[in-house]
Motif scaffolding. Structure first.
Motif, PDB file in Angstrom:
ATOM      1  N   ALA A  18       5.032  -2.139  -1.960  1.00 34.63           N
ATOM      2  CA  ALA A  18       4.259  -2.807  -3.013  1.00 34.63           C
ATOM      3  C   ALA A  18       2.930  -2.084  -3.200  1.00 34.63           C
ATOM      4  N   HIS A  19       2.333  -2.244  -4.383  1.00 29.80           N
ATOM      5  CA  HIS A  19       1.064  -1.568  -4.693  1.00 29.80           C
ATOM      6  C   HIS A  19       0.338  -2.394  -5.733  1.00 29.80           C
ATOM      7  N   SER A  20      -0.722  -1.805  -6.300  1.00 27.36           N
ATOM      8  CA  SER A  20      -1.576  -2.615  -7.181  1.00 27.36           C
ATOM      9  C   SER A  20      -0.881  -3.012  -8.486  1.00 27.36           C
ATOM     10  N   ARG A  21       0.195  -2.343  -8.827  1.00 29.40           N
ATOM     11  CA  ARG A  21       0.905  -2.696 -10.069  1.00 29.40           C
ATOM     12  C   ARG A  21       2.121  -3.595  -9.796  1.00 29.40           C
ATOM     13  N   THR A  22       2.300  -3.972  -8.559  1.00 34.93           N
ATOM     14  CA  THR A  22       3.452  -4.812  -8.205  1.00 34.93           C
ATOM     15  C   THR A  22       3.313  -6.193  -8.826  1.00 34.93           C
ATOM     16  N   MET A  24      -8.853  -2.703   7.482  1.00 31.67           N
ATOM     17  CA  MET A  24     -10.103  -2.809   8.246  1.00 31.67           C
ATOM     18  C   MET A  24     -11.201  -2.969   7.214  1.00 31.67           C
ATOM     19  N   ASN A  25     -11.614  -4.186   7.027  1.00 34.00           N
ATOM     20  CA  ASN A  25     -12.576  -4.478   5.964  1.00 34.00           C
ATOM     21  C   ASN A  25     -13.820  -5.103   6.572  1.00 34.00           C
ATOM     22  N   ARG A  26     -14.956  -4.553   6.220  1.00 31.93           N
ATOM     23  CA  ARG A  26     -16.224  -5.053   6.757  1.00 31.93           C
ATOM     24  C   ARG A  26     -16.712  -6.207   5.874  1.00 31.93           C
ATOM     25  N   VAL A  77      -4.090  -2.463  15.132  1.00 27.70           N
ATOM     26  CA  VAL A  77      -3.685  -1.110  14.738  1.00 27.70           C
ATOM     27  C   VAL A  77      -4.762  -0.065  15.067  1.00 27.70           C
ATOM     28  N   GLY A  78      -6.035  -0.449  14.909  1.00 29.57           N
ATOM     29  CA  GLY A  78      -7.142   0.515  15.056  1.00 29.57           C
ATOM     30  C   GLY A  78      -7.068   1.327  16.341  1.00 29.57           C
ATOM     31  N   PRO A  79      -7.020   0.674  17.511  1.00 32.03           N
ATOM     32  CA  PRO A  79      -6.977   1.456  18.756  1.00 32.03           C
ATOM     33  C   PRO A  79      -5.732   2.323  18.878  1.00 32.03           C
ATOM     34  N   ALA A  92       0.657  -4.569   6.056  1.00 34.69           N
ATOM     35  CA  ALA A  92      -0.353  -4.633   4.994  1.00 34.69           C
ATOM     36  C   ALA A  92      -1.342  -3.505   5.165  1.00 34.69           C
ATOM     37  N   ALA A  93      -1.456  -2.649   4.155  1.00 34.08           N
ATOM     38  CA  ALA A  93      -2.403  -1.522   4.201  1.00 34.08           C
ATOM     39  C   ALA A  93      -3.033  -1.385   2.817  1.00 34.08           C
ATOM     40  N   ILE A  94      -3.894  -2.326   2.512  1.00 33.68           N
ATOM     41  CA  ILE A  94      -4.456  -2.437   1.160  1.00 33.68           C
ATOM     42  C   ILE A  94      -5.941  -2.075   1.154  1.00 33.68           C
ATOM     43  N   GLY A  95      -6.682  -2.675   2.079  1.00 33.33           N
ATOM     44  CA  GLY A  95      -8.131  -2.468   2.080  1.00 33.33           C
ATOM     45  C   GLY A  95      -8.875  -3.567   1.347  1.00 33.33           C
ATOM     46  N   ARG A  96      -8.317  -4.789   1.368  1.00 35.77           N
ATOM     47  CA  ARG A  96      -9.000  -5.949   0.770  1.00 35.77           C
ATOM     48  C   ARG A  96      -8.907  -7.118   1.742  1.00 35.77           C
ATOM     49  N   ALA A  97     -10.090  -7.594   2.149  1.00 34.19           N
ATOM     50  CA  ALA A  97     -10.136  -8.605   3.216  1.00 34.19           C
ATOM     51  C   ALA A  97      -9.351  -9.858   2.845  1.00 34.19           C
ATOM     52  N   GLY A 113       0.861  -1.197   0.000  1.00 34.02           N
ATOM     53  CA  GLY A 113       0.000   0.000   0.000  1.00 34.02           C
ATOM     54  C   GLY A 113       0.887   1.233   0.000  1.00 34.02           C
ATOM     55  N   ARG A 114       0.495   2.234  -0.804  1.00 34.34           N
ATOM     56  CA  ARG A 114       1.340   3.436  -0.919  1.00 34.34           C
ATOM     57  C   ARG A 114       0.511   4.706  -0.748  1.00 34.34           C
ATOM     58  N   SER A 115      -0.517   4.644   0.117  1.00 36.07           N
ATOM     59  CA  SER A 115      -1.312   5.861   0.326  1.00 36.07           C
ATOM     60  C   SER A 115      -0.478   6.869   1.117  1.00 36.07           C
ATOM     61  N   THR A 116      -0.903   8.125   1.020  1.00 34.48           N
ATOM     62  CA  THR A 116      -0.175   9.190   1.723  1.00 34.48           C
ATOM     63  C   THR A 116      -0.432   9.118   3.222  1.00 34.48           C
ATOM     64  N   ILE A 117      -1.568   8.506   3.604  1.00 31.68           N
ATOM     65  CA  ILE A 117      -1.862   8.503   5.043  1.00 31.68           C
ATOM     66  C   ILE A 117      -1.326   7.266   5.755  1.00 31.68           C
ATOM     67  N   VAL A 118      -1.064   6.204   5.011  1.00 36.10           N
ATOM     68  CA  VAL A 118      -0.541   4.999   5.672  1.00 36.10           C
ATOM     69  C   VAL A 118       0.770   4.518   5.023  1.00 36.10           C
ATOM     70  N   GLY A 119       0.673   4.013   3.785  1.00 42.44           N
ATOM     71  CA  GLY A 119       1.809   3.301   3.200  1.00 42.44           C
ATOM     72  C   GLY A 119       3.088   4.120   3.103  1.00 42.44           C
ATOM     73  N   ASP A 152       4.376 -10.109  -8.687  1.00 45.16           N
ATOM     74  CA  ASP A 152       4.800 -11.148  -7.739  1.00 45.16           C
ATOM     75  C   ASP A 152       4.759 -10.688  -6.284  1.00 45.16           C
ATOM     76  N   LEU A 153       3.599 -10.245  -5.845  1.00 40.92           N
ATOM     77  CA  LEU A 153       3.435  -9.895  -4.428  1.00 40.92           C
ATOM     78  C   LEU A 153       3.720 -11.103  -3.516  1.00 40.92           C
ATOM     79  N   PRO A 154       3.244 -12.308  -3.866  1.00 40.79           N
ATOM     80  CA  PRO A 154       3.540 -13.456  -2.982  1.00 40.79           C
ATOM     81  C   PRO A 154       5.042 -13.634  -2.752  1.00 40.79           C
TER      82      PRO A 154
HETATM   83  P1  NDP Z   1      -5.962   3.395  -0.023  1.00 46.88           P
HETATM   84  O1  NDP Z   1      -7.118   2.841  -0.765  1.00 46.88           O
HETATM   85  O2  NDP Z   1      -5.677   4.843  -0.070  1.00 46.88           O
HETATM   86  O3  NDP Z   1      -4.646   2.636  -0.495  1.00 46.88           O
HETATM   87  C1  NDP Z   1      -4.637   1.260  -0.721  1.00 46.88           C
HETATM   88  C2  NDP Z   1      -3.305   0.859  -1.273  1.00 46.88           C
HETATM   89  O4  NDP Z   1      -3.344  -0.552  -1.513  1.00 46.88           O
HETATM   90  C3  NDP Z   1      -2.972   1.543  -2.603  1.00 46.88           C
HETATM   91  O5  NDP Z   1      -1.642   2.012  -2.572  1.00 46.88           O
HETATM   92  C4  NDP Z   1      -3.137   0.428  -3.624  1.00 46.88           C
HETATM   93  O6  NDP Z   1      -2.234   0.485  -4.707  1.00 46.88           O
HETATM   94  C5  NDP Z   1      -2.816  -0.795  -2.802  1.00 46.88           C
HETATM   95  N1  NDP Z   1      -3.433  -1.978  -3.412  1.00 46.88           N
HETATM   96  C6  NDP Z   1      -4.698  -2.114  -3.838  1.00 46.88           C
HETATM   97  N2  NDP Z   1      -4.867  -3.336  -4.397  1.00 46.88           N
HETATM   98  C7  NDP Z   1      -3.676  -3.951  -4.315  1.00 46.88           C
HETATM   99  C8  NDP Z   1      -3.214  -5.211  -4.749  1.00 46.88           C
HETATM  100  N3  NDP Z   1      -4.002  -6.066  -5.371  1.00 46.88           N
HETATM  101  N4  NDP Z   1      -1.920  -5.539  -4.516  1.00 46.88           N
HETATM  102  C9  NDP Z   1      -1.101  -4.665  -3.881  1.00 46.88           C
HETATM  103  N5  NDP Z   1      -1.494  -3.433  -3.463  1.00 46.88           N
HETATM  104  C10 NDP Z   1      -2.763  -3.087  -3.676  1.00 46.88           C
HETATM  105  O7  NDP Z   1      -6.162   2.873   1.476  1.00 46.88           O
HETATM  106  P2  NDP Z   1      -5.544   3.397   2.872  1.00 46.88           P
HETATM  107  O8  NDP Z   1      -4.064   3.387   2.807  1.00 46.88           O
HETATM  108  O9  NDP Z   1      -6.246   4.614   3.299  1.00 46.88           O
HETATM  109  O10 NDP Z   1      -6.054   2.224   3.822  1.00 46.88           O
HETATM  110  C11 NDP Z   1      -5.660   0.874   3.615  1.00 46.88           C
HETATM  111  C12 NDP Z   1      -6.430  -0.015   4.573  1.00 46.88           C
HETATM  112  O11 NDP Z   1      -6.125   0.364   5.901  1.00 46.88           O
HETATM  113  C13 NDP Z   1      -7.957   0.096   4.484  1.00 46.88           C
HETATM  114  O12 NDP Z   1      -8.518  -1.178   4.804  1.00 46.88           O
HETATM  115  C14 NDP Z   1      -8.318   1.069   5.568  1.00 46.88           C
HETATM  116  O13 NDP Z   1      -9.626   0.860   6.061  1.00 46.88           O
HETATM  117  C15 NDP Z   1      -7.306   0.691   6.603  1.00 46.88           C
HETATM  118  N6  NDP Z   1      -6.989   1.761   7.535  1.00 46.88           N
HETATM  119  C16 NDP Z   1      -6.986   1.427   8.850  1.00 46.88           C
HETATM  120  C17 NDP Z   1      -6.676   2.348   9.784  1.00 46.88           C
HETATM  121  C18 NDP Z   1      -6.628   1.924  11.191  1.00 46.88           C
HETATM  122  O14 NDP Z   1      -6.633   2.764  12.053  1.00 46.88           O
HETATM  123  N7  NDP Z   1      -6.548   0.630  11.467  1.00 46.88           N
HETATM  124  C19 NDP Z   1      -6.404   3.750   9.429  1.00 46.88           C
HETATM  125  C20 NDP Z   1      -6.328   3.987   8.001  1.00 46.88           C
HETATM  126  C21 NDP Z   1      -6.635   3.021   7.103  1.00 46.88           C
HETATM  127  P3  NDP Z   1      -2.293   1.683  -5.820  1.00 46.88           P
HETATM  128  O15 NDP Z   1      -1.639   2.866  -5.147  1.00 46.88           O
HETATM  129  O16 NDP Z   1      -1.503   1.136  -6.948  1.00 46.88           O
HETATM  130  O17 NDP Z   1      -3.734   1.903  -6.134  1.00 46.88           O
END
Ligand code: NDP
Length: 288
Positions: A191-195, A234-236, A265-267, A210-215, A168-174, A197-199
């Motif tokens: 690593a990110h969505s274009r990576t 954190m995936n519902r 991580v949440g708390p 891991a900060a992806i957002g996919r359960a 994950g490479r978001s500005t707030i986490v990765g 061979d993630l395994p």
């Molecule tokens: P974003 O959606 O902003 O970022 C997700 C990242 O995951 C992106 O960089 C994306 O890549 C990458 N990604 C998506 N699919 C894949 C894949 N198939 N393989 C590899 N990388 C992939 O999410 P956030 O960073 O904001 O949050 C991530 C998760 O963390 C969410 O579940 C969120 O709910 C949770 N979270 C939890 C918090 C807590 O307090 N516990 C606080 C903040 C977030 P790309 O950049 O290429 O699109």
């Protein structure tokens, strides 16, 4: 690192300890005549955001931090929100400003985050604060990555020289997470969505965040035996339960230490937010 059933890293317990420290620091500020105060801005009706905001405000109250609640309708414009941010910037009794994300689609989030006074940016999202982190002179470190680092430290995970993978490479986490691991002398891969061979990358990682957002996206069998695993996801699920990004039941058999979801991580994210807020108040009180 031991291999087998992993130690479960107790984020709830560690967050409680951090909140106890925050409460003590709040009292020290009050002795100097400063009441720490967090302004919380929520725009719109997003149900998940409402839950997060309530829980942040509840924890703040438990630590003795005052909150100023600003609830605005989803129809709020960027310029209306900017006006509120300016007022809060100028308010000497407000130490921290939290604008809950995501903002409704019509609002220019970047403009709002840049408008927050960097000295009140307790979320650590302002470009000044991200830049200071990059330079190794952090002021406010984004709460989730900060919480992950505290969890790793508390679990006794050695980072120096270790291969760390942040997915994950978001500005707030990765991105800030990778920066913090780098500053702790880990050898970091992002690593990110274009990576490709993630395994393979996961199998090589001694520390995995891991900060992806996919359960359950990261399969337990990919995890390197003995790895430390921090699951930010954190995936519902359809069942209503929360799941992380890592397949916990299988990963626990291989990792040396792993965070659960929920209770990992949440708390810590909320506790670090309040820790940042009391840092700001301590500066106002002349204690820092
Ligand atoms: P974003 O959606 O902003 O970022 C997700 C990242 O995951 C992106 O960089 C994306 O890549 C990458 N990604 C998506 N699919 C894949 C894949 N198939 N393989 C590899 N990388 C992939 O999410 P956030 O960073 O904001 O949050 C991530 C998760 O963390 C969410 O579940 C969120 O709910 C949770 N979270 C939890 C918090 C807590 O307090 N516990 C606080 C903040 C977030 P790309 O950049 O290429 O699109």
């Amino acid at each position: 690192m031991s291999v087998g059933t992993a130690t479960i890293i107790d984020g709830k317990g560690l967050s409680q300890r951090l909140l106890t420290e925050v409460a003590a620091r709040v009292r020290a500020c009050e002795e100097q005549g400063v009441k720490p105060c967090l302004a919380v801005v929520l725009v719109g009706e997003d149900p998940a955001s409402q839950i997060y905001v309530r829980s942040k405000e509840r924890r703040a109250a438990e630590c003795g931090i005052a909150t100023r609640d600003h609830r605005l309708p989803a129809t709020t414009t960027t310029s209306e929100l900017l006006s509120l941010v300016r007022l809060l910037n100028e308010d000497d009794e407000v130490d921290g400003i939290l604008v809950q994300l995501p903002l409704p689609p019509g609002i220019d989030s970047d403009a709002v985050l840049v408008a927050i006074d960097p000295r009140k940016d307790v979320d650590g999202f302002h470009p000044d604060n991200l830049g200071l982190l990059m330079l190794g002179r952090p002021r406010f470190v984004a709460c989730t990555p900060q919480g992950c680092m505290r969890l790793l430290a508390d679990a006794g995970v050695e980072l120096r020289g270790k291969r760390a993978l942040v997915v994950g490479r978001s500005t707030i986490v990765g991105k800030p997470m990778a920066q913090l691991l780098l500053q702790a002398d880990a050898t970091v891969t992002i690593a990110h969505s274009r990576t490709v061979d993630l395994p393979g990358l996961v199998a090589d990682a001694e520390v995995l965040v891991a900060a992806i957002g996919r359960a359950n996206f990261i399969r337990g069998e990919w995890v390197r035996p003995g790895a430390a695993v921090i699951d930010v996801g954190m995936n519902r699920l359809e069942t209503g339960k929360l799941a992380g990004d890592v397949e916990f039941a299988a990963a626990i058999e291989r990792a040396s230490a792993i965070t659960p979801v929920p209770g990992g991580v949440g708390p810590m994210t909320i506790a670090c937010l309040l820790s940042n807020c009391v840092d700001a108040a301590a500066r106002r009180a002349g204690l820092a």
